[in-house]
Design an enzyme around this catalytic site. Structure first.
Site, PDB file in Angstrom:
ATOM      1  N   CYS A  43      71.682  42.015 -38.445  1.00  0.00           N
ATOM      2  CA  CYS A  43      72.498  40.799 -38.534  1.00  0.00           C
ATOM      3  C   CYS A  43      73.972  41.121 -38.733  1.00  0.00           C
ATOM      4  O   CYS A  43      74.855  40.446 -38.192  1.00  0.00           O
ATOM      5  CB  CYS A  43      71.993  39.906 -39.655  1.00  0.00           C
ATOM      6  SG  CYS A  43      71.983  40.687 -41.295  1.00  0.00           S
ATOM      7  N   HIS A 100      71.994  38.206 -45.810  1.00  0.00           N
ATOM      8  CA  HIS A 100      71.943  37.986 -44.362  1.00  0.00           C
ATOM      9  C   HIS A 100      73.330  37.634 -43.852  1.00  0.00           C
ATOM     10  O   HIS A 100      73.993  36.744 -44.395  1.00  0.00           O
ATOM     11  CB  HIS A 100      70.952  36.862 -44.037  1.00  0.00           C
ATOM     12  CG  HIS A 100      70.819  36.573 -42.574  1.00  0.00           C
ATOM     13  ND1 HIS A 100      70.459  37.531 -41.655  1.00  0.00           N
ATOM     14  CD2 HIS A 100      71.011  35.422 -41.859  1.00  0.00           C
ATOM     15  CE1 HIS A 100      70.406  36.988 -40.446  1.00  0.00           C
ATOM     16  NE2 HIS A 100      70.754  35.715 -40.545  1.00  0.00           N
ATOM     17  N   ASN A 139      73.783  31.746 -36.156  1.00  0.00           N
ATOM     18  CA  ASN A 139      72.830  32.766 -36.572  1.00  0.00           C
ATOM     19  C   ASN A 139      72.523  33.695 -35.393  1.00  0.00           C
ATOM     20  O   ASN A 139      73.009  33.472 -34.275  1.00  0.00           O
ATOM     21  CB  ASN A 139      71.556  32.100 -37.099  1.00  0.00           C
ATOM     22  CG  ASN A 139      70.769  32.985 -38.041  1.00  0.00           C
ATOM     23  OD1 ASN A 139      71.055  34.164 -38.214  1.00  0.00           O
ATOM     24  ND2 ASN A 139      69.740  32.423 -38.665  1.00  0.00           N
TER      25      ASN A 139
END
Length: 326
Positions: A132, A269, A289
């Site tokens: 990520c 994250h 995302n």
């Protein structure tokens, strides 16, 4: 098929779990061996039950967001956490290398969505790799390159996964955007097309001749101040941020996400803040995302803003200064 699954869960009536289970497996190309099929179905059914109960509360006006089926519905949150989430330490020495962002009374708009003006590339999918941080890095690099060069380019996450280890990153096992900036001060970032994503950490294949952009420095917001983050995003374009993900985030479908359980003090994250706004009196962040378009609002989530740094969104924010390479 995706619309059918969403409609079923929106009204909260499943009909046949057998039908939905098989449709869900086909949709996400899920195959299991022997007893694992029943094990995964048991987990899936528990998650479906939670989704139904939550969405009923939404229909009653008790919560501001909905949940839905996605590629993670056959996983417990503990499994998901172990596979995709890594605590991102704020104690790293590298975090002192950035420039704390100061707006200097520069006015920013009350709302902004950088997607509307071409500063955000398509939603990507990190797959089965804890990368990520690399997607967050390329996202903010893409916005800055567009700002400077008036050209939209999709940059390579795989290069960062493969090559930035000596700067403190761990490929598919986690990393920090600011470590990636340090790497990009010395090496040019290639495009996605020249160094495509594989979702597996491999040998560094960097080609200096194909480098396009570099980092000359970076701004940070580590204070937890959402006002400072708003000033950064509003004035400078999309910013790399990190949040504390918990189970409802994993299953998020739509609406303004508000959590009573995520922490403002820890993050696990990395994502990209691409704008902010207000709906029905509730301020929110627009967050990109890297879990594909079947998750959330076609790959995005709106997160409540000005709620005490909810989920730590303003605790590890950054934005690089980008120039052409070399």
């Amino acid at each position: 098929m995706r619309l059918f699954i969403l409609a079923v869960l929106t009204v909260g009536v499943l009909g046949s779990n057998d039908d939905l289970w098989h449709q869900w497996k086909r949709m996400y190309n899920k195959e299991y061996n022997g007893a694992d099929d029943q094990h995964r179905r048991n987990i899936w059914e528990k998650n479906v039950k939670h989704i139904q109960e939550h969405n009923l509360r939404h229909d009653l006006g008790l919560v501001t967001y909905t949940l839905g089926l996605n590629q993670f519905t056959d996983m417990t949150f503990e499994e998901f956490k172990a596979k995709y989430l890594t605590e991102m330490s704020r104690a790293s020495d590298i975090l002192s290398h950035g420039v704390p962002y100061e707006a200097n009374n520069r006015a920013v708009p009350d709302k902004i969505d950088w997607r509307e003006s071409g500063y955000v590339t398509e939603v990507k999918d990190q797959g089965n790799c804890g990368s990520c941080w690399a997607f967050s890095t390329t996202g903010t690099m893409e916005g800055q390159y567009m700002k400077n060069e008036r050209t939209s380019i999709s940059f390579s996450e795989q290069q960062l996964v493969d090559c930035s280890g000596p700067w403190g990153n761990n490929g598919c096992s986690g990393g920090l955007m600011e470590n990636a900036y340090q790497y990009l001060k010395q090496f040019g970032l290639e495009t996605e097309s020249s160094y495509p994503y594989t979702a597996v950490e491999g040998q560094c294949r960097y080609n200096k001749q194909l480098g396009v952009a570099k980092v000359t420095g970076y701004y940070t917001v580590h204070s937890g101040s959402e006002v400072e983050l708003k000033n950064l995003v509003g004035a400078r374009r999309p910013a790399a941020v990190a949040v504390d993900v918990e189970s409802d985030f994993m299953m998020y479908r739509s609406g303004i996400y508000q959590s009573q359980t995520c922490s403002p003090l820890r993050v696990n994250h990395a994502v990209l803040a691409v704008g902010y706004g207000t709906q029905g009196g509730t301020d929110y962040w627009i967050v990109k995302n890297s879990w594909g378009t079947y998750w959330g609002e076609r790959g995005y989530i709106r997160m409540a803003r000005n709620r005490g740094n909810m989920c730590g969104i303003a605790s590890l924010a950054s934005l690089p200064m980008v120039a052409r390479f070399p």
